[in-house]
Motif scaffolding. Structure first.
Motif: not given
Length: 121
Positions: A18-26, A50-65, A75-77
């Motif tokens: 609800x919070x982090x995913x939309x911000x990352x997509x933007x 301003x969000x509670x997130x670490x690099x591993x969880x961001x990678x999980x969000x990016x994988x989800x996207x 893409x990821x490089x």
């Protein structure tokens, strides 16, 4: 979920969706082309302070996207994440994924061999 990495690889929470995913997509929607690639670290530092997130969880969000097609052609490089501008971008990324799969399979076979040597049945 991946064994021994359960906390980092569990499904996305309601907060993350609800919070982090939309911000990352933007953020990523403006990263069209390799020249505009952005790293995981920069995404967190510049846009997600301003969000509670670490690099591993961001990678999980990016994988989800990427797996849910929320941003087509993401893409990821080693230089970061970007949206593909050409078929060649896709082909290069697929080759990279194939190489990673092969490397992981080689490692798996090596570890299985070590296990059998160290702890025979």
């Amino acid at each position: 979920m991946i064994k021994n990495f359960e906390q980092d690889t569990c499904t996305l929470s309601d907060y993350e969706k609800g919070k982090i995913l939309p911000a990352v997509v933007e953020v990523l929607q403006g990263c069209i082309g390799k020249q505009k690639a952005i790293t995981n670290k920069k995404i967190i530092h510049l846009y997600l302070n301003d969000y509670a997130i670490n690099p591993a969880r961001l990678r999980k969000i990016l994988h989800y996207i990427r797996t849910k097609h929320l941003i087509r052609g993401l893409m990821a490089t080693g230089r970061g994440y970007f949206i593909a501008e050409s078929r060649q971008d896709f082909e290069d990324y697929i080759k990279s994924l194939d190489g990673r799969i092969s490397s992981i399979k080689d490692l798996q076979q090596s570890i299985k061999g070590q296990m059998d040597e160290m702890f025979p049945k």
